[in-house]
Design an enzyme around this catalytic site. Structure first.
Site, PDB file in Angstrom:
ATOM      1  N   ARG A  38      43.309 -12.323 -41.921  1.00  0.00           N
ATOM      2  CA  ARG A  38      43.713 -13.214 -40.829  1.00  0.00           C
ATOM      3  C   ARG A  38      44.708 -12.544 -39.883  1.00  0.00           C
ATOM      4  NH1 ARG A  38      45.100 -18.410 -44.498  1.00  0.00           N
ATOM      5  NH2 ARG A  38      43.016 -18.881 -45.289  1.00  0.00           N
ATOM      6  N   ASP A  87      33.961 -15.755 -38.500  1.00  0.00           N
ATOM      7  CA  ASP A  87      34.307 -16.681 -39.576  1.00  0.00           C
ATOM      8  C   ASP A  87      33.064 -16.951 -40.393  1.00  0.00           C
ATOM      9  OD1 ASP A  87      34.917 -19.491 -40.829  1.00  0.00           O
ATOM     10  OD2 ASP A  87      36.831 -18.759 -40.073  1.00  0.00           O
ATOM     11  N   TYR A  99      31.708 -26.033 -49.353  1.00  0.00           N
ATOM     12  CA  TYR A  99      31.970 -26.946 -48.244  1.00  0.00           C
ATOM     13  C   TYR A  99      30.697 -27.645 -47.774  1.00  0.00           C
ATOM     14  CZ  TYR A  99      36.619 -24.866 -47.837  1.00  0.00           C
ATOM     15  OH  TYR A  99      37.895 -24.434 -48.077  1.00  0.00           O
TER      16      TYR A  99
END
Length: 303
Positions: A38, A87, A99
């Site tokens: 990140r 991403d 998810y």
């Protein structure tokens, strides 16, 4: 993407700093390379300014925007790797299995785990389909010029050793094997691959034999113990607690020095044990990078 052969861009610029790649392959280096997960993120004011009012997926689909966000941290810090801004949400738009089933974030991932226990065949089918997409996605990144790849298994800690070996490890191995086979068939140089299985301390031995050149570690694993358990089969990456960056610069330097001494200077890439948090001070990130370079040069000169 051409299904038969990978073709790199003809105008790809010559690499100026290969320290990261040499460390991934276990070769000699002048200093330990360092990057941060990140590192192109919200802790940088210029990142927030660039992203303001823009749709996330629109940004991911814009080469110009991704290039700008990729380069922002390198303008500030002497990182040894540039991480292409993207991403896992792009593969597909949601994210991957946990998810997709949960429908959002979760602390327990109980809905996803319920699938594993109640519908193992369907779970394997979904994981196999995701593996196919991930392999093509990674090969597309290589075709676009990526010189190293990292595969995240972000929720390893939600699984036990038995479930990890059944529902995660086979697919991690398959991804590495298929990507490497395709690269070899195309006559290209090997692209080092990193596997980062967060909270997967119980699986270190298996991960070191899963076909990746580098195993990334979170901060729950002792560096010297990781060296013993992986038996020198792979390079290691990590693993400073991201929250250590809230410490003073002097304390950050001390923590980095101890970490480097634990890992040693060969076959090692310095990183945090997970990603940077949005409220972190860029000056402390600079202190982390500087400490890695300074202390590693001193250790290498001493040896």
């Amino acid at each position: 993407m051409d299904k038969d052969k990978l073709i790199l861009p003809k105008d790809f610029p010559e690499l100026k700093n290969d320290t990261f790649l040499r460390a991934a392959r276990g070769e000699e280096v002048e200093h330990i390379p360092v990057w941060c997960m990140r590192q192109a993120g919200r802790y940088l004011p210029e990142f927030r300014e660039s992203r303001a009012g823009k749709d996330f997926f629109e940004t991911c689909r814009s080469p110009e925007a991704c290039c700008e966000l990729t380069l922002q941290p390198l303008r500030r810090f002497p990182f040894d790797a540039a991480i292409i801004f993207s991403d896992i949400l792009v593969v597909p738009q949601w994210t991957l299995m946990s998810y997709m089933i949960e429908g959002g974030g979760s602390t327990t991932h109980s809905k996803a785990k319920r699938w594993l226990y109640r519908y193992p065949e369907a779970s394997h089918k979904l994981l196999s389909q995701l593996t196919d997409v991930i392999v093509e996605y990674l090969l597309g990144q290589v075709k676009a010029g990526a010189q190293a790849l990292q595969v995240f298994e972000s929720h390893t800690g939600c699984l036990g050793p038995v479930e990890f070996k059944e529902f995660s490890l086979p697919y991690l191995r398959d991804i590495a094997r298929r990507v490497k086979d395709k690269i070899k068939e195309s006559g290209l140089d090997n692209v080092p691959m990193i596997v980062f299985a967060k909270d997967g301390h119980y699986g270190l031995e298996d991960l070191s034999e899963s076909g990746y050149e580098v195993v990334g570690l979170d901060w729950t694993i002792d560096p010297s113990s990781a060296r013993v358990r992986t038996g020198g089969k792979v390079s290691l990456q990590g693993n400073m607690d991201p929250c250590a960056l809230y410490a003073t610069k002097a304390r950050i330097s001390e923590i980095v020095k101890r970490m480097l001494e634990g890992f040693g200077t060969k076959g090692y890439i310095a990183n945090l044990g997970h990603g940077l948090y949005p409220d972190m001070d860029p000056e402390n990130v600079a202190a982390f990078v500087d400490a890695v370079h300074t202390h590693s040069r001193q250790l290498l000169n001493r040896n």
